[in-house]
Design a protein around this motif. Sequence first.
Motif, short mmCIF file in Angstrom:
data_model
loop_
_atom_site.label_atom_id
_atom_site.label_comp_id
_atom_site.label_asym_id
_atom_site.label_seq_id
_atom_site.Cartn_x
_atom_site.Cartn_y
_atom_site.Cartn_z
N HIS A 7 0.83 -1.20 0.00
CA HIS A 7 0.00 0.00 0.00
C HIS A 7 0.87 1.26 0.00
CE1 HIS A 7 -3.72 -2.25 0.80
NE2 HIS A 7 -2.94 -3.02 1.53
N ASP A 8 0.33 2.27 -0.61
CA ASP A 8 1.03 3.56 -0.66
C ASP A 8 0.45 4.47 0.41
OD1 ASP A 8 2.32 5.85 -1.23
OD2 ASP A 8 1.56 6.10 -3.26
N TYR A 9 1.29 4.87 1.40
CA TYR A 9 0.81 5.68 2.53
C TYR A 9 1.20 7.15 2.39
CZ TYR A 9 -0.51 1.38 4.81
OH TYR A 9 -1.11 0.20 5.11
N VAL A 10 1.67 7.55 1.21
CA VAL A 10 2.10 8.93 1.01
C VAL A 10 0.94 9.89 1.27
CG1 VAL A 10 2.96 10.61 -0.64
CG2 VAL A 10 3.92 8.30 -0.60
N GLU A 11 -0.22 9.62 0.65
CA GLU A 11 -1.37 10.51 0.80
C GLU A 11 -1.85 10.58 2.25
OE1 GLU A 11 -1.12 8.23 -1.49
OE2 GLU A 11 -1.29 9.21 -3.45
N PHE A 12 -1.78 9.43 2.93
CA PHE A 12 -2.21 9.41 4.33
C PHE A 12 -1.30 10.29 5.17
CE2 PHE A 12 -2.27 7.96 8.66
CZ PHE A 12 -3.62 7.75 8.91
N ASN A 13 -0.01 10.17 4.98
CA ASN A 13 0.94 10.97 5.75
C ASN A 13 0.82 12.46 5.42
OD1 ASN A 13 2.09 8.84 7.20
ND2 ASN A 13 3.46 8.32 5.52
N GLU A 14 0.52 12.77 4.16
CA GLU A 14 0.31 14.17 3.78
C GLU A 14 -0.89 14.74 4.52
OE1 GLU A 14 -0.07 14.34 -0.44
OE2 GLU A 14 2.09 14.18 -0.82
N TYR A 15 -1.95 13.93 4.60
CA TYR A 15 -3.15 14.39 5.32
C TYR A 15 -2.87 14.54 6.81
CZ TYR A 15 -7.64 14.18 7.69
OH TYR A 15 -8.70 14.44 8.52
N ARG A 16 -2.15 13.58 7.38
CA ARG A 16 -1.85 13.64 8.82
C ARG A 16 -1.02 14.88 9.16
NH1 ARG A 16 2.19 11.41 11.71
NH2 ARG A 16 2.92 10.19 9.92
N GLU A 17 -0.08 15.23 8.27
CA GLU A 17 0.77 16.39 8.51
C GLU A 17 0.08 17.71 8.15
OE1 GLU A 17 4.27 15.57 6.27
OE2 GLU A 17 4.79 13.78 7.43
N ASN A 18 -0.82 17.66 7.19
CA ASN A 18 -1.54 18.86 6.76
C ASN A 18 -3.00 18.46 6.49
OD1 ASN A 18 -2.19 21.42 5.85
ND2 ASN A 18 -1.43 21.06 3.78
N PRO A 19 -3.82 18.40 7.57
CA PRO A 19 -5.17 17.84 7.45
C PRO A 19 -6.20 18.77 6.78
CG PRO A 19 -4.79 18.59 9.68
CD PRO A 19 -3.48 18.78 8.95
N THR A 20 -5.95 19.10 5.53
CA THR A 20 -6.94 19.85 4.76
C THR A 20 -7.95 18.88 4.17
OG1 THR A 20 -5.70 19.69 2.68
CG2 THR A 20 -5.19 21.55 4.15
N TYR A 21 -9.10 19.41 3.78
CA TYR A 21 -10.12 18.55 3.20
C TYR A 21 -9.66 17.97 1.86
CZ TYR A 21 -14.74 16.75 2.09
OH TYR A 21 -15.80 15.92 1.78
N GLU A 22 -8.89 18.75 1.13
CA GLU A 22 -8.36 18.28 -0.15
C GLU A 22 -7.46 17.06 0.06
OE1 GLU A 22 -6.09 21.17 -2.23
OE2 GLU A 22 -5.73 19.90 -3.98
N ASN A 23 -6.58 17.14 1.06
CA ASN A 23 -5.70 16.01 1.35
C ASN A 23 -6.47 14.81 1.87
OD1 ASN A 23 -3.38 17.29 0.52
ND2 ASN A 23 -2.78 17.98 2.57
N PHE A 24 -7.55 15.08 2.61
CA PHE A 24 -8.41 13.99 3.08
C PHE A 24 -9.01 13.23 1.90
CE2 PHE A 24 -12.88 12.80 3.78
CZ PHE A 24 -12.70 11.75 4.67
N LEU A 25 -9.54 13.98 0.91
CA LEU A 25 -10.15 13.34 -0.25
C LEU A 25 -9.12 12.54 -1.05
CD1 LEU A 25 -12.56 16.17 -1.52
CD2 LEU A 25 -13.16 14.06 -0.32
N LYS A 26 -7.92 13.08 -1.19
CA LYS A 26 -6.87 12.37 -1.93
C LYS A 26 -6.54 11.04 -1.25
CE LYS A 26 -3.18 14.57 -3.12
NZ LYS A 26 -2.02 15.50 -3.00
N ALA A 27 -6.39 11.09 0.08
CA ALA A 27 -6.07 9.87 0.81
C ALA A 27 -7.22 8.87 0.76
CB ALA A 27 -5.73 10.21 2.26
N ALA A 28 -8.44 9.38 0.94
CA ALA A 28 -9.61 8.50 0.93
C ALA A 28 -9.79 7.85 -0.44
CB ALA A 28 -10.86 9.28 1.32
#
Length: 208
Positions: free
Chosen positions: A21-42
């Motif tokens: 699994h690729d956790y890059v998007e998850f870590n981006e969201y955790r470090e910068n929890p914007t809604y845009e990053n949430f959608l990317k990770a989800a």
Amino acid sequence: MKKLLILLFIVLITICFAGQHDYVEFNEYRENPTYENFLKAADGYQEQVDSTYTSNLMLAYLYKMQLDLEIKVLKENYDSLTTRTKFSYANLLLELGKLDESIVIYEKLNIDFPKWSCPWRHKGEVLMKQNKLAKAETATLMAIETRKDHFDAYIQLTHIQKDMKKYKEALKSLNKGLSYYSSDPEEEITDEEVIKLKLELNELLKKK
């Protein structure tokens, strides 16, 4: 402590499944929890759902983190919320089991809008869950006093009085509520629940 445990879990999952699994998007969201990053990770995890269900687990953590952020926003901006939004916010807290937080809002609504039945009914539900039955009964009676046809409140009152072993009063409350059965209930109350409740009360009265 809770946040630390979640972080440790994420680190362990990342190490164990780094090859799958690729956790890059998850870590981006955790470090910068914007809604845009949430959608990317989800979106990323939605595409990775497989037989290991690891992505489902990570999605659950994502949604929980986003939920906590939204609740924080509501709490910090409480005074700017509309009355209806305040009530819905309290209902959300109740649904999440945050009883102490929800009842504070219901009590404020009781003060500001003493003739509004729903906050009284929900306050009674919180108190019932906290096993403060006498106070729950009082709050639920207020819901009925402010709206005579509040069917859900009668059913709730019946449950409370049954738990208080006031079986005769409980049956009376149930029968009174049934006279308003055609009213639109706030929650889904089935015929089976009502019938079962009435049978239980009749049996308890016989034993008593």
